[in-house]
Write a protein that holds these residues in place. Structure first.
Motif, PDB file in Angstrom:
ATOM      1  N   THR A  60      42.029  51.405  42.343  1.00 25.31           N
ATOM      2  CA  THR A  60      41.492  52.097  41.173  1.00 25.31           C
ATOM      3  C   THR A  60      42.622  52.892  40.535  1.00 25.31           C
ATOM      4  OG1 THR A  60      39.333  52.288  42.254  1.00 25.31           O
ATOM      5  CG2 THR A  60      39.731  53.711  40.351  1.00 25.31           C
ATOM      6  N   TYR A  61      42.867  52.660  39.228  1.00 28.53           N
ATOM      7  CA  TYR A  61      44.026  53.250  38.571  1.00 28.53           C
ATOM      8  C   TYR A  61      43.782  53.322  37.068  1.00 28.53           C
ATOM      9  CZ  TYR A  61      44.806  48.224  38.094  1.00 28.53           C
ATOM     10  OH  TYR A  61      44.639  46.886  37.835  1.00 28.53           O
ATOM     11  N   ASP A  62      44.761  53.840  36.323  1.00 29.32           N
ATOM     12  CA  ASP A  62      44.604  54.057  34.881  1.00 29.32           C
ATOM     13  C   ASP A  62      45.399  53.078  34.024  1.00 29.32           C
ATOM     14  OD1 ASP A  62      42.929  56.363  35.230  1.00 29.32           O
ATOM     15  OD2 ASP A  62      44.722  57.486  35.791  1.00 29.32           O
ATOM     16  N   ASP A  63      46.355  52.390  34.594  1.00 26.89           N
ATOM     17  CA  ASP A  63      47.266  51.542  33.823  1.00 26.89           C
ATOM     18  C   ASP A  63      46.711  50.123  33.702  1.00 26.89           C
ATOM     19  OD1 ASP A  63      49.392  50.405  32.508  1.00 26.89           O
ATOM     20  OD2 ASP A  63      50.720  50.382  34.261  1.00 26.89           O
ATOM     21  N   ARG A  64      45.688  49.932  32.871  1.00 28.78           N
ATOM     22  CA  ARG A  64      45.090  48.606  32.729  1.00 28.78           C
ATOM     23  C   ARG A  64      46.099  47.553  32.248  1.00 28.78           C
ATOM     24  NH1 ARG A  64      39.848  47.126  32.873  1.00 28.78           N
ATOM     25  NH2 ARG A  64      39.317  45.054  32.063  1.00 28.78           N
ATOM     26  N   PRO A  65      46.992  47.858  31.292  1.00 26.15           N
ATOM     27  CA  PRO A  65      47.959  46.829  30.873  1.00 26.15           C
ATOM     28  C   PRO A  65      48.858  46.322  31.994  1.00 26.15           C
ATOM     29  CG  PRO A  65      47.847  48.566  29.233  1.00 26.15           C
ATOM     30  CD  PRO A  65      47.086  49.059  30.432  1.00 26.15           C
ATOM     31  N   GLY A  66      48.974  47.076  33.087  1.00 22.53           N
ATOM     32  CA  GLY A  66      49.787  46.630  34.210  1.00 22.53           C
ATOM     33  C   GLY A  66      49.041  45.771  35.220  1.00 22.53           C
ATOM     34  N   SER A  67      47.782  45.449  34.939  1.00 21.41           N
ATOM     35  CA  SER A  67      46.938  44.791  35.935  1.00 21.41           C
ATOM     36  C   SER A  67      47.416  43.405  36.336  1.00 21.41           C
ATOM     37  CB  SER A  67      45.492  44.703  35.420  1.00 21.41           C
ATOM     38  OG  SER A  67      44.938  45.992  35.249  1.00 21.41           O
ATOM     39  N   ALA A  68      47.977  42.641  35.409  1.00 17.47           N
ATOM     40  CA  ALA A  68      48.493  41.317  35.774  1.00 17.47           C
ATOM     41  C   ALA A  68      49.657  41.451  36.750  1.00 17.47           C
ATOM     42  CB  ALA A  68      48.927  40.554  34.527  1.00 17.47           C
TER      43      ALA A  68
ATOM     44  N   PHE B 168      47.447  35.789  34.883  1.00 19.15           N
ATOM     45  CA  PHE B 168      46.492  36.889  34.915  1.00 19.15           C
ATOM     46  C   PHE B 168      46.443  37.659  33.592  1.00 19.15           C
ATOM     47  CE2 PHE B 168      46.939  36.217  39.517  1.00 19.15           C
ATOM     48  CZ  PHE B 168      45.583  36.089  39.824  1.00 19.15           C
ATOM     49  N   ILE B 169      47.511  37.625  32.816  1.00 16.57           N
ATOM     50  CA  ILE B 169      47.448  38.187  31.463  1.00 16.57           C
ATOM     51  C   ILE B 169      46.311  37.528  30.695  1.00 16.57           C
ATOM     52  CG2 ILE B 169      48.585  38.154  29.210  1.00 16.57           C
ATOM     53  CD1 ILE B 169      49.752  40.367  30.767  1.00 16.57           C
ATOM     54  N   LYS B 170      46.233  36.202  30.786  1.00 19.62           N
ATOM     55  CA  LYS B 170      45.176  35.469  30.084  1.00 19.62           C
ATOM     56  C   LYS B 170      43.823  35.684  30.741  1.00 19.62           C
ATOM     57  CE  LYS B 170      48.207  33.628  27.260  1.00 19.62           C
ATOM     58  NZ  LYS B 170      49.437  34.247  27.792  1.00 19.62           N
ATOM     59  N   GLN B 171      43.788  35.626  32.074  1.00 18.14           N
ATOM     60  CA  GLN B 171      42.503  35.758  32.778  1.00 18.14           C
ATOM     61  C   GLN B 171      41.853  37.105  32.505  1.00 18.14           C
ATOM     62  OE1 GLN B 171      42.122  34.221  36.807  1.00 18.14           O
ATOM     63  NE2 GLN B 171      41.066  36.077  37.454  1.00 18.14           N
ATOM     64  N   TYR B 172      42.649  38.166  32.411  1.00 20.07           N
ATOM     65  CA  TYR B 172      42.122  39.505  32.187  1.00 20.07           C
ATOM     66  C   TYR B 172      42.074  39.890  30.708  1.00 20.07           C
ATOM     67  CZ  TYR B 172      43.085  40.253  37.212  1.00 20.07           C
ATOM     68  OH  TYR B 172      43.126  40.182  38.585  1.00 20.07           O
ATOM     69  N   SER B 173      42.446  38.981  29.815  1.00 18.36           N
ATOM     70  CA  SER B 173      42.471  39.247  28.366  1.00 18.36           C
ATOM     71  C   SER B 173      43.362  40.438  28.026  1.00 18.36           C
ATOM     72  CB  SER B 173      41.041  39.483  27.841  1.00 18.36           C
ATOM     73  OG  SER B 173      40.244  38.339  28.022  1.00 18.36           O
ATOM     74  N   LEU B 174      44.521  40.501  28.681  1.00 22.88           N
ATOM     75  CA  LEU B 174      45.472  41.570  28.422  1.00 22.88           C
ATOM     76  C   LEU B 174      46.418  41.227  27.273  1.00 22.88           C
ATOM     77  CD1 LEU B 174      46.338  42.509  32.117  1.00 22.88           C
ATOM     78  CD2 LEU B 174      44.736  43.665  30.580  1.00 22.88           C
TER      79      LEU B 174
END
Length: 277
Positions: A112-120, A154-160
């Motif tokens: 659990t974290y705040d940096d959603r753009p880093g999720s991939a 994962f950029i695509k999978q998560y719609s980032l």
């Protein structure tokens, strides 16, 4: 392996599951013994293995390149061997759970974290770490794509790869890339001489349909801004996890330019991926 990305209470939650052919007790040692963590975890770990015990993380180069101002310490919040270990890592919460199965155990990581753009980046990194964990425990070596290819999947999978429209009409794109800042800047500048200010921006910085004015500010590998018909476009680069973090903002009534910016930024990301192979 399964991965899901959700939001809870305004924070990003990454959940990953891995079925392992090892008993929970064996995997538990790999999660908690610093000597075994060294074989697969991304940092060296020191921990006081008890509820409320302190935990610290040390990167090989002495600093964390995930964020600009890292906090590499934490506290153990839940401790129930060999079933549950939860601790903080700075502002992040990591929860490791083990459930016995007929053939071994199910390992679940919830971050659990705040940096959603880093999720991939986080997902790809943990996949490779868990591959190393399985191998260190005697499991079979898993042949996977490279980290950059996993990341872009994962950029695509998560719609980032989507921009954000703000109520004032401005737009914002934040995109983790797989190349360092110097490579990104070189691709954008395309051998343009160093003197950017008061000159038109290089084409790599301009989305289709934008009438770019002369450059207002420029600092190599860090920032470039210029006016357009109804506001200002600003590009910023900083170090991120596995490459540069790109942030592009456009002030003014900019909603119509969301598709053009997505096309430009994703073309840049694709070029950098090919260049890194």
């Amino acid at each position: 392996m399964s991965e899901t990305l959700t939001s809870e209470h305004g924070r990003t939650v990454l959940r990953m599951e891995r079925r392992l052919t090892h008993p929970p007790e064996k995997v538990w040692r790999a999660l908690t013994d610093p000597s075994e963590l060294a074989a697969w975890f991304p940092t060296a770990v020191e921990l006081d293995l008890r509820l409320d015990g302190k935990i610290s993380f040390t990167f090989e180069q002495g600093e964390d390149d995930f964020v600009e101002d890292p906090d590499n310490s934490g506290v153990i919040r839940a401790y129930d061997p060999p079933r549950l270990l939860e601790y903080t890592w700075g502002a992040e919460i990591q929860r490791w759970e083990l459930a016995p199965t007929d053939g071994g155990c199910l390992l679940t990581l919830t971050a659990t974290y705040d940096d959603r753009p880093g999720s991939a980046s986080f997902t790809s990194g943990w996949i490779l770490c868990l591959d190393a964990l399985d191998k260190a425990l005697g499991g079979a070596t898993i042949q996977r794509e490279t980290y950059p290819a996993l990341h872009e999947h994962f950029i695509k999978q998560y719609s980032l790869d989507q921009g954000t429209l703000h109520p004032d009409g401005s737009i914002h794109y934040e995109r983790q890339l797989v190349a360092p800042k110097q490579d990104v800047w070189a691709k954008l500048a395309d051998a343009t001489p160093a003197g950017f200010v008061d000159n038109p921006p290089p084409p790599g910085f301009v989305a289709e349909g934008i009438e770019a004015g002369r450059v207002l500010t420029a600092e190599a590998q860090v920032e470039l801004s210029y006016p357009w018909q109804h506001g200002v476009v600003t590009w910023r680069l900083r170090d991120g996890n596995g490459g540069a973090r790109l942030v592009v903002t456009q002030t003014g009534p900019a909603e119509d330019y969301l598709p053009a910016w997505r096309d430009l930024i994703e073309s840049l990301a694709a070029d950098l991926l090919v260049g890194g192979d």
